[in-house]
Design a protein around this motif. Structure first.
Motif, PDB file in Angstrom:
ATOM      1  N   ILE A  52       0.836  -1.205   0.000  1.00 33.73           N
ATOM      2  CA  ILE A  52       0.000   0.000   0.000  1.00 33.73           C
ATOM      3  C   ILE A  52       0.872   1.257   0.000  1.00 33.73           C
ATOM      4  O   ILE A  52       0.599   2.224  -0.735  1.00 33.73           O
ATOM      5  N   ASP A  53       1.940   1.256   0.789  1.00 39.60           N
ATOM      6  CA  ASP A  53       2.855   2.405   0.793  1.00 39.60           C
ATOM      7  C   ASP A  53       3.486   2.606  -0.586  1.00 39.60           C
ATOM      8  O   ASP A  53       3.642   3.742  -1.058  1.00 39.60           O
ATOM      9  N   PHE A  54       3.844   1.513  -1.226  1.00 34.14           N
ATOM     10  CA  PHE A  54       4.438   1.587  -2.560  1.00 34.14           C
ATOM     11  C   PHE A  54       3.433   2.153  -3.569  1.00 34.14           C
ATOM     12  O   PHE A  54       3.783   3.019  -4.388  1.00 34.14           O
ATOM     13  N   LEU A  55       2.181   1.693  -3.509  1.00 35.58           N
ATOM     14  CA  LEU A  55       1.172   2.183  -4.435  1.00 35.58           C
ATOM     15  C   LEU A  55       0.898   3.668  -4.212  1.00 35.58           C
ATOM     16  O   LEU A  55       0.706   4.434  -5.172  1.00 35.58           O
ATOM     17  N   LYS A  56       0.895   4.107  -2.961  1.00 35.83           N
ATOM     18  CA  LYS A  56       0.729   5.534  -2.668  1.00 35.83           C
ATOM     19  C   LYS A  56       1.873   6.348  -3.272  1.00 35.83           C
ATOM     20  O   LYS A  56       1.667   7.441  -3.817  1.00 35.83           O
ATOM     21  N   TYR A  57       3.077   5.810  -3.166  1.00 34.28           N
ATOM     22  CA  TYR A  57       4.254   6.479  -3.739  1.00 34.28           C
ATOM     23  C   TYR A  57       4.118   6.600  -5.255  1.00 34.28           C
ATOM     24  O   TYR A  57       4.423   7.657  -5.835  1.00 34.28           O
ATOM     25  N   GLY A  80       2.924  10.205 -10.000  1.00 32.43           N
ATOM     26  CA  GLY A  80       2.155  10.357 -11.226  1.00 32.43           C
ATOM     27  C   GLY A  80       2.176   9.139 -12.129  1.00 32.43           C
ATOM     28  O   GLY A  80       1.769   9.224 -13.298  1.00 32.43           O
ATOM     29  N   ARG A  81       2.617   8.006 -11.598  1.00 26.70           N
ATOM     30  CA  ARG A  81       2.689   6.792 -12.418  1.00 26.70           C
ATOM     31  C   ARG A  81       1.445   5.918 -12.284  1.00 26.70           C
ATOM     32  O   ARG A  81       1.275   4.955 -13.020  1.00 26.70           O
ATOM     33  N   LEU A  82       0.575   6.262 -11.340  1.00 22.80           N
ATOM     34  CA  LEU A  82      -0.707   5.593 -11.182  1.00 22.80           C
ATOM     35  C   LEU A  82      -1.774   6.641 -10.887  1.00 22.80           C
ATOM     36  O   LEU A  82      -1.498   7.638 -10.206  1.00 22.80           O
ATOM     37  N   PRO A  83      -3.013   6.413 -11.355  1.00 24.78           N
ATOM     38  CA  PRO A  83      -4.106   7.319 -10.979  1.00 24.78           C
ATOM     39  C   PRO A  83      -4.495   7.114  -9.514  1.00 24.78           C
ATOM     40  O   PRO A  83      -4.112   6.115  -8.893  1.00 24.78           O
TER      41      PRO A  83
END
Length: 514
Positions: free
Chosen positions: A241-246, A251-254
Motif C-alpha cells: 500500500i505504501d508503494f502504491l501511494k508512492y 504520477g505513475r498511477l491514478p
C-alpha cells in the motif's frame, strides 16, 4: 425443475448420477467445469469412483480450469481413475500421486489451456462434465460459481453431461459474461476496454443434441478455509500500500490505481484485505478469483467492479455470499478463463498483478511451483499470464519457511517460473524491493537488504560479494554453493549455519556437502 430446465424435451435426459457415469469409458478425455474449487461436478465423479471400487477398471485424462474439490480430484485419484491431469491442482492426494509419478501431470499457464483445447493439442475431448445453474430455452448452459474452461469444453466435446446443482442460488444468473474467441487466422480483438465491460451472453451456447445426460444434485462446493490475516501478511500488505501511494504521488498511477489482480490463498487474500482500511477508493479488480477480501472491499464501498472466472470464498465467505448474492451480483462479473487470463486484455487494462512466490533468488527469479525444485506444490496457475503482461508485477512471500529453517530468499532459485525480466517488485514482511531499471547486481543488493530475513542477510551478502570476485561479473554466481543452500536443508533440515562456527560461509557450505 421448470426453472432449472427450460427446454422441455431436455427433461427426458434427466437420470441418476450412476447412469450418467456409465457414459464415461476407459481411456476417455474428460474436461470438467470448476475453478479453485468452485462450480465443479461432484455427483458423477463420486458415481464413477463407486464403479471402480466395485471392481471395474477405468482410467481417464481429466482437464479442469484449475483446482477442484475432493469429490473430483481426490476421489478419482484415490480409486485410480485419474491417470493424467491438467493444469493446476491443490488436492493432497492428487499432489502426492503426481509427485510419485502415479498420475501424469503437465503444469501450464491457464491462458494456454483453453487455446490448446480449441487447437486440438490435447486430442479429442470425449466428454464435457459441467456443473450448471440451469439450462435455457435454447439449450444454453448457465454456469454456477465458476466458468473456467467450460465454454471450450462444451464446444469441443462429443457429449455433455450436466450436473444441475440445486444448492447454488438462482441469483447467480446474470453474473456471467460468456465471450469466446476464434481460432487464428480469424481471431478478432476482444472488445473489453474497461473492467466492467460486458461483451457476451449470460449462458454458454450448447447444441441441445450434445447433452447426453442431466443429473440433479445438491452437493455444495467444498470450499477451503482461509488462514487468518497474520502479522507478516499485514506487514506485506502495508509495504504494498505504501508503494502504491508512492506511485500515485509520482504520477505513475491514478488515484484509484489501475485494475488489481491477486492470486489464490491466504497471503493473497490478506494483501487485498489491507486495502479495506486504506485511503484508496473507486477500485476495480480484473483477476481470476473473487475471494473474501474482495467481498470486504465491495462491502466497504472500495471496489466498484470485480471481474474474475470464479467466486472462491472461504467456508464463512460462502455463507455470506449466498445470503447477499443480489448485492454482490451488482458488482461481480464471471468470465471464461480464456478472457479473465487473456494477455491481450491484461495488457490493455494495465493490470497491477500481485502473486505469491515459494522462493525468490537474489536476482529476481521466482519459483512459484516446485518445492526444492523437485516436488510439485500446486502449479503456476494464472500467475504467469498476469505477470508477463502486467503494468506492474508484484510477488509476495514471507521471508522464511519451516519456522525459520528455510530462507525464501536464496542465491539461486531451485526452479524458475517467472524470470527477472517479468518481476517488477518483490515484497516480504521485511520490506519491499523495487527492481525496475536495475542491473542484476543492483537487484541482488535491494532484495538482500530489503526482503531477506536478518538470520540470512549476512550469508546472502557474503555469497554475493564472493561471487562478484569471480571472472564473470554481470550476474555472478558460485553455482555449487548456490545449489548447496537447498542441499543443506535436505541433509540437515535447515538452511541456517551455526553462528558459533567460522564466519567463512564458503567453508561451512563446503563442509555441509561432504
Amino acid at each position: 425443475m421448470k426453472d432449472r430446465i427450460r427446454k422441455d424435451d431436455l427433461k427426458e435426459k434427466v437420470m441418476s448420477a450412476e447412469s450418467a457415469a456409465m457414459l464415461i469409458k476407459d481411456g476417455m478425455i474428460v474436461a470438467t467445469s470448476g475453478f479453485t474449487p468452485s462450480g465443479y461436478p461432484k455427483a458423477v465423479p463420486l458415481a464413477l469412483e463407486k464403479r471402480v471400487n466395485e471392481g471395474e477398471a477405468i482410467g481417464i485424462t481429466v482437464l479442469c480450469g484449475a483446482s477442484v474439490g475432493d469429490e473430483l480430484d481426490g476421489a478419482l485419484t484415490r480409486c485410480g481413475v485419474m491417470k493424467r491431469r491438467y493444469p493446476y491442482q491443490t488436492n493432497n492426494d492428487l499432489r502426492n500421486a503426481i509427485n510419485e509419478s502415479q498420475v501424469s501431470y503437465q503444469d501450464m499457464h491457464l491462458s494456454h489451456v483453453t487455446q490448446f483445447i480449441d487447437y486440438g493439442f490435447f486430442g479429442k475431448i470425449d466428454v464435457a462434465l459441467v456443473e450448471a445453474l440451469a439450462i435455457t430455452e435454447e439449450g444454453g448452459i448457465i454456469p454456477t460459481t465458476s466458468i473456467g474452461l467450460m465454454p471450450q469444453a462444451i464446444k469441443n466435446s462429443d457429449m455433455v453431461i450436466v450436473e444441475i446443482n440445486m444448492s447454488q442460488p438462482m441469483e447467480l444468473e446474470g453474473m456471467h459474461d460468456i465471450y469466446m474467441t476464434e481460432k487464428p487466422p480469424y481471431r478478432k480483438a476482444i472488445p473489453i476496454e474497461q473492467t466492467g465491460d460486458r461483451v457476451g451472453t449470460h449462458y454458454i451456447p450448447c447444441p441441445p443434441e450434445k447433452i447426453a445426460a442431466i443429473v440433479f444434485t445438491d452437493i455444495p462446493d467444498k470450499v477451503r478455509p482461509l488462514g487468518p490475516i497474520d502479522e507478516p501478511s499485514k506487514l506485506i500488505s502495508g509495504h504494498i500500500i505504501d508503494f502504491l501511494k508512492y506511485e500515485v504521488r509520482k504520477g505513475r498511477l491514478p488515484k484509484n490505481l489501475l485494475p488489481l489482480q491477486s492470486g489464490v490463498g491466504s497471503v493473497a487474500n490478506a494483501v487485498l484485505g489491507g486495502l479495506v482500511n486504506s485511503d484508496f477508493k473507486d477500485l476495480t479488480c480484473y483477476t481470476e478469483v473473487i475471494q473474501d477480501s474482495m467481498l470486504d472491499l465491495i462491502d466497504a464501498g472500495k471496489v466498484t467492479i470485480a471481474s474474475g472466472t470464479a467466486l472462491t470464498p472461504s467456508i464463512e465467505g460462502l455463507k455470506r455470499l449466498h445470503e447477499n448474492m443480489k448485492h454482490y451480483a451488482k458488482h461481480c462479473i464471471l468470465r471464461p478463463m480464456e478472457i479473465s487470463n487473456n494477455p491481450e486484455v491484461i495488457r490493455r487494462l494495465g493490470i497491477i498483478s500481485m502473486n505469491t512466490a515459494i522462493e525468490v533468488d537474489i536476482y529476481g527469479h521466482v519459483n512459484s511451483t516446485n518445492i526444492m525444485g523437485s516436488r510439485m506444490m500446486n502449479g503456476i496457475g494464472g500467475s504467469g499470464d498476469f505477470t508477463r503482461n502486467a503494468y506492474l508485477s508484484i510477488f509476495t512471500t514471507v521471508s522464511t519457511a519451516k519456522n525459520g529453517e528455510i530462507s525464501s530468499i536464496v542465491p539461486k532459485a531451485s526452479h524458475i517460473d517467472h524470470t527477472e525480466h517479468d518481476v517488477s517488485v518483490v515484497v516480504t514482511e521485511q520490506g519491499l524491493a523495487d527492481l525496475r531499471g536495475t542491473s542484476p547486481r543492483e537487484r541482488a543488493r535491494k532484495i538482500i537488504q530489503n526482503c531477506a530475513h536478518p538470520d540470512y542477510r549476512d550469508m546472502l551478502m557474503d555469497y554475493l560479494e564472493r561471487a562478484e570476485k569471480t571472472k564473470f561479473k554481470y550476474q555472478p554466481h558460485l553455482l555449487d554453493e548456490a545449489l548447496s543452500w537447498h542441499d543443506r536443508f535436505l541433509k540437515t533440515g535447515s538452511m541456517k549455519v551455526d553462528k558459533n562456527q567460522s564466519r567463512d560461509i564458503s567453508d561451512l557450505i563446503a563442509s555441509s556437502k561432504e
